[in-house]
Design a protein around this motif. Structure first.
Motif, PDB file in Angstrom:
ATOM      1  N   TRP A  96      23.449  -6.425  -9.417  1.00 50.91           N
ATOM      2  CA  TRP A  96      22.056  -6.224  -9.790  1.00 50.91           C
ATOM      3  C   TRP A  96      21.648  -7.158 -10.925  1.00 50.91           C
ATOM      4  N   LYS A 100      18.540  -9.712 -10.729  1.00 51.57           N
ATOM      5  CA  LYS A 100      17.429  -9.588 -11.683  1.00 51.57           C
ATOM      6  C   LYS A 100      17.280 -10.845 -12.529  1.00 51.57           C
ATOM      7  N   ASN A 111      10.618  -9.325  -9.777  1.00 49.53           N
ATOM      8  CA  ASN A 111      11.480  -8.644 -10.739  1.00 49.53           C
ATOM      9  C   ASN A 111      10.775  -7.431 -11.344  1.00 49.53           C
ATOM     10  N   LEU A 114      11.177  -3.966  -9.521  1.00 47.70           N
ATOM     11  CA  LEU A 114      12.453  -3.259  -9.463  1.00 47.70           C
ATOM     12  C   LEU A 114      12.422  -2.057 -10.401  1.00 47.70           C
ATOM     13  N   ARG A 115      12.810  -0.919  -9.862  1.00 47.35           N
ATOM     14  CA  ARG A 115      12.731   0.332 -10.608  1.00 47.35           C
ATOM     15  C   ARG A 115      14.009   0.570 -11.415  1.00 47.35           C
ATOM     16  N   LYS A 116      13.911   1.426 -12.409  1.00 50.74           N
ATOM     17  CA  LYS A 116      15.113   1.828 -13.123  1.00 50.74           C
ATOM     18  C   LYS A 116      15.959   2.709 -12.213  1.00 50.74           C
ATOM     19  N   GLY A 117      17.196   2.937 -12.592  1.00 52.82           N
ATOM     20  CA  GLY A 117      18.118   3.663 -11.731  1.00 52.82           C
ATOM     21  C   GLY A 117      17.714   5.107 -11.488  1.00 52.82           C
ATOM     22  N   CYS A 145      19.678   0.891  -9.840  1.00 51.94           N
ATOM     23  CA  CYS A 145      18.322   0.407  -9.521  1.00 51.94           C
ATOM     24  C   CYS A 145      17.802   1.171  -8.310  1.00 51.94           C
ATOM     25  N   ASP A 146      16.732   1.907  -8.502  1.00 49.81           N
ATOM     26  CA  ASP A 146      16.169   2.729  -7.429  1.00 49.81           C
ATOM     27  C   ASP A 146      15.154   1.927  -6.609  1.00 49.81           C
ATOM     28  N   GLN A 148      12.506  -0.718  -5.027  1.00 44.15           N
ATOM     29  CA  GLN A 148      11.300  -1.380  -5.521  1.00 44.15           C
ATOM     30  C   GLN A 148      10.087  -0.451  -5.515  1.00 44.15           C
TER      31      GLN A 148
END
Length: 416
Positions: A96, A100, A111, A114-117, A145-146, A148
């Motif tokens: 990841w 990123k 970029n 992209l979501r946080k986990g 990373c959860d 997009q």
């Protein structure tokens, strides 16, 4: 035993503790005052963070928040990810981080999506709703990373987000594909929606993990065998799909012959990351090598390899710090050549074969060949080229480096 260890001195104790697992280092702190002091040294925990988690420059927790110390950072990582093998956590994190980092430079707008986990609770909830057990590598990937954030209630905003799939796509005539990684929330809703249409998803324990919002293209992760599949044009008619990753590379968690499970989603993202590295700031570099038997020596002599480099500028031009330039020119090169993991040559210099190629979109790629001796195979070549936007005689921006991923030099099974 404690007296014997303390007699070795602090430097030796530091070396010993750096070789053990973090749990053993923590346990050693309970043995004596000296060992407690050595085991509490933040330099040791900085080493553990780098070794086990690829957390190197500063102490950050899994959400990227700064910590007071590397020991505290390690504690937070263990609290969040202690249920997973740390070698797998490090591997997924590096994957990841590489994606990123590349996106931040080349496609910052992607970029930003992209979501946080996801939390462990969110993963368990998704598993319960879908009636599946996610492969361990997929869980770790989603914990980091959860997917997009590219689908919103605003239709106008959705049109702006549709081209921003992290997996990219293609366009020809009126056919457009751009693949997004789905967050868990959409994994659930899309899987349920398509399962009602196709039926086989529930039986095969497959879930939708990636999709295109233009022309339909769906990627399905089979949670039983760990393979990733993509639907063909016959998907809706007869459920036809094809595998995306060589089945031989997939290792389930219960494979006793390996200590690190890997499923197709992890392998797929890692391969995507490797392919991304061939394009930097709009410059694409491709490399290949071939064994030269007629110049090589047997019985321990030098092997010779010819290598080819091709470089070109994408149609969008050179992209640097959000600015587009119509050309860029090579200034210098840096090569590192290894033989059996030992560096045998580290060379920097201006130009390549005496030339400073100027790259312009839609023009023929620049191509050159060279050769190198190698004391023994296998070996590898890697390095970078330095470019400047515009021309060397009239630079329009700062210099930037384009990395060349390692390419292998080996004695082939077939010699031509």
């Amino acid at each position: 035993m404690a007296i014997v260890l303390e007699g070795l001195g602090v430097p030796v104790l530091e070396t010993i503790l750096s070789k053990v697992a973090f749990r053993d280092a923590a346990a050693a702190a309970c043995v004596s005052t000296t060992l407690r002091s050595v085991a509490s040294d933040d330099a040791l925990w900085r080493y553990f963070c780098a070794r086990d988690l690829a957390v190197c420059d500063q102490p950050l927790d899994p959400d990227g928040n700064p910590c007071d110390s590397f020991k505290e950072a390690y504690r937070r990582w263990f609290k969040s990810f202690g249920m997973y093998p740390f070698p797998l956590v490090r591997r997924a994190k590096e994957c990841w981080s590489s994606i990123k980092s590349w996106m931040a430079v080349n496609l910052p707008e992607v970029n930003d999506t992209l979501r946080k986990g996801a939390s462990e609770a969110e993963i368990k909830s998704a598993e319960k709703i879908l009636g599946v057990q996610l492969p361990i590598p997929t869980k770790v990937l989603y914990r980091l990373c959860d997917g997009q954030q590219t689908l919103t209630p605003d239709l106008v905003e959705n049109k702006l987000l549709a081209p921003l799939g992290v997996m990219g796509g293609y366009e020809f005539y009126d056919y457009i594909v751009n693949v997004h990684l789905l967050p868990l929330r959409l994994v659930v809703t899309e899987t349920k929606r398509i399962a009602r249409q196709l039926g086989f998803l529930t039986r095969s324990k497959s879930i939708v993990v990636a999709a295109s919002y233009y022309m339909e293209k769906f990627f399905f992760l089979n949670c039983t065998n760990g393979q990733l599949y993509v639907g063909t044009r016959n998907l809706r008619e007869d459920g036809e799909m094809m595998p995306c990753v060589p089945q031989s590379l997939i290792r389930p968690a219960d494979d006793i012959g390996h200590d690190m499970p890997q499923d197709a989603l992890l392998l797929w993202l890692e391969e995507h990351c490797r392919r991304l590295q061939s394009v930097t700031n709009g410059v694409q570099v491709r490399s290949s090598a071939i064994f030269v038997p007629e110049a090589s020596e047997g019985n321990g002599g030098d092997y010779y390899y010819s290598y080819s480099i091709r470089m070109s500028l994408l149609p969008e031009g050179c992209i640097l710090d959000g600015t587009h330039y119509s050309s860029c020119q090579l200034c210098s090169r840096h090569w590192i050549i290894r033989s059996k993991d030992i560096i045998v040559s580290d060379v920097s210099g201006e130009a390549v074969i005496g030339k400073f190629p100027l790259l312009i979109p839609d023009e023929e790629e620049f191509f050159y060949q060279s050769c190198t001796p190698l004391p023994g195979a296998p070996g590898s070549i890697e390095g970078s080229f330095t470019f400047v936007p515009g021309r060397i005689s009239k630079p329009e921006g700062r210099h930037f480096n384009v990395k060349v991923a390692p390419f292998i030099l080996e004695e082939p099974e077939y010699v031509f």
